[in-house]
Design a protein around this motif. Sequence first.
Motif, short mmCIF file in Angstrom:
data_model
loop_
_atom_site.label_atom_id
_atom_site.label_comp_id
_atom_site.label_asym_id
_atom_site.label_seq_id
_atom_site.Cartn_x
_atom_site.Cartn_y
_atom_site.Cartn_z
N GLU A 225 6.68 5.67 -11.19
CA GLU A 225 6.72 4.54 -9.95
C GLU A 225 8.07 4.84 -9.36
N THR A 226 9.18 5.34 -10.06
CA THR A 226 10.46 5.46 -9.36
C THR A 226 10.35 6.87 -8.42
N LEU A 227 9.61 7.84 -8.67
CA LEU A 227 9.51 8.85 -7.93
C LEU A 227 8.77 8.88 -6.60
N ALA A 228 8.12 7.60 -6.49
CA ALA A 228 7.56 7.39 -5.22
C ALA A 228 8.47 6.62 -4.14
N TRP A 229 9.57 6.38 -4.66
CA TRP A 229 10.58 5.51 -3.89
C TRP A 229 10.85 5.97 -2.29
N PRO A 230 11.06 7.39 -2.16
CA PRO A 230 11.55 7.70 -0.85
C PRO A 230 10.17 8.12 -0.06
N GLN A 231 9.52 7.02 0.11
CA GLN A 231 7.87 7.37 0.54
C GLN A 231 7.81 7.68 2.09
N TRP A 232 7.21 8.58 2.43
CA TRP A 232 7.16 8.87 3.95
C TRP A 232 5.64 8.46 4.27
N ASN A 233 5.34 8.16 5.59
CA ASN A 233 3.93 7.64 5.77
C ASN A 233 3.61 7.99 7.18
N ILE A 234 2.23 8.40 7.30
CA ILE A 234 1.55 8.52 8.65
C ILE A 234 0.49 7.41 8.84
N ASP A 235 0.47 6.18 8.28
CA ASP A 235 -0.35 5.31 8.58
C ASP A 235 0.27 4.44 9.69
N SER A 236 -0.80 4.08 10.61
CA SER A 236 -0.79 3.53 11.92
C SER A 236 -0.72 1.92 11.65
N GLY B 119 6.63 11.44 -2.53
CA GLY B 119 6.76 10.40 -1.45
C GLY B 119 5.68 10.45 -0.71
N SER B 120 4.37 11.34 -0.80
CA SER B 120 3.31 11.40 0.03
C SER B 120 2.55 10.29 -0.13
N PRO B 121 1.74 9.72 0.67
CA PRO B 121 0.74 8.50 0.94
C PRO B 121 -0.28 8.49 -0.19
N TRP B 122 -0.45 9.73 -0.75
CA TRP B 122 -1.68 9.89 -1.65
C TRP B 122 -0.86 9.53 -3.14
N TYR B 123 0.21 10.01 -3.27
CA TYR B 123 0.95 9.68 -4.68
C TYR B 123 1.41 8.62 -4.60
N VAL B 124 1.57 7.85 -3.79
CA VAL B 124 2.09 6.43 -3.46
C VAL B 124 0.89 5.52 -3.75
N ASP B 125 -0.14 5.90 -3.20
CA ASP B 125 -1.38 5.09 -3.51
C ASP B 125 -1.79 5.07 -5.08
N TRP B 126 -1.75 6.23 -5.54
CA TRP B 126 -2.12 6.70 -6.95
C TRP B 126 -1.12 5.71 -7.60
N VAL B 127 0.06 5.73 -7.45
CA VAL B 127 1.10 5.02 -8.27
C VAL B 127 0.79 3.57 -8.21
N ASN B 128 0.72 3.03 -7.08
CA ASN B 128 0.31 1.65 -6.82
C ASN B 128 -0.90 1.00 -7.23
N SER B 129 -1.85 1.97 -7.59
CA SER B 129 -3.13 1.57 -8.06
C SER B 129 -3.05 1.11 -9.65
N GLY B 130 -2.08 1.21 -10.21
CA GLY B 130 -2.20 0.89 -11.53
C GLY B 130 -0.52 1.13 -12.18
#
Length: 157
Positions: free
Chosen positions: A45-56, A27-38
């Motif tokens: 892609e399902t593993l990234a569902w409960p994403q937490w974020n620190i993006d302002s 759920g980390s932003p780094w993994y979610v960005d990697w999944v969303n890039s392709g």
Amino acid sequence: MAVTRSRYRSASSAGTLVAFLLVLIFGSPWYVDWVNSGNRGLFLETLAWPQWNIDSDQSVRELLAADLKAILLILFTAVFISLLVGAQLSSARGTISAILTGWAAFIFAAALAALLTAFLLANTSFGTAVVNAAGGAGYGLIVGWIVGIASMAGRRT
């Protein structure tokens, strides 16, 4: 009786630990960005569902909903595994029963976390919350077997 109780406590702690690691890593932003890039496939892609974020860049409401969903998923997993593993004091105490118990607990936890946090988002209706809960249940269905295996392994120790 004390030995049985401690074995069941270890099942919930093992399942909760795996749920925590799934949310922390996938759920980390780094993994979610990697999944969303392709196109990474359904499972990744399902593993990234409960994403937490620190993006302002997101609104506070969206950040709170995403982070709270990840936290509630872990907490509800602990609660549901504890409740469902206690039911294994009946005659169904086999390996398959232990896996299904952890898996079901994760499905319920993901659906309930998504349902509750949907009401934090702007313009949310009950129908939208139910659709979010269905997405959480789908996540639990696809990923929950990992928590089920962990709770089965914890039950045996």
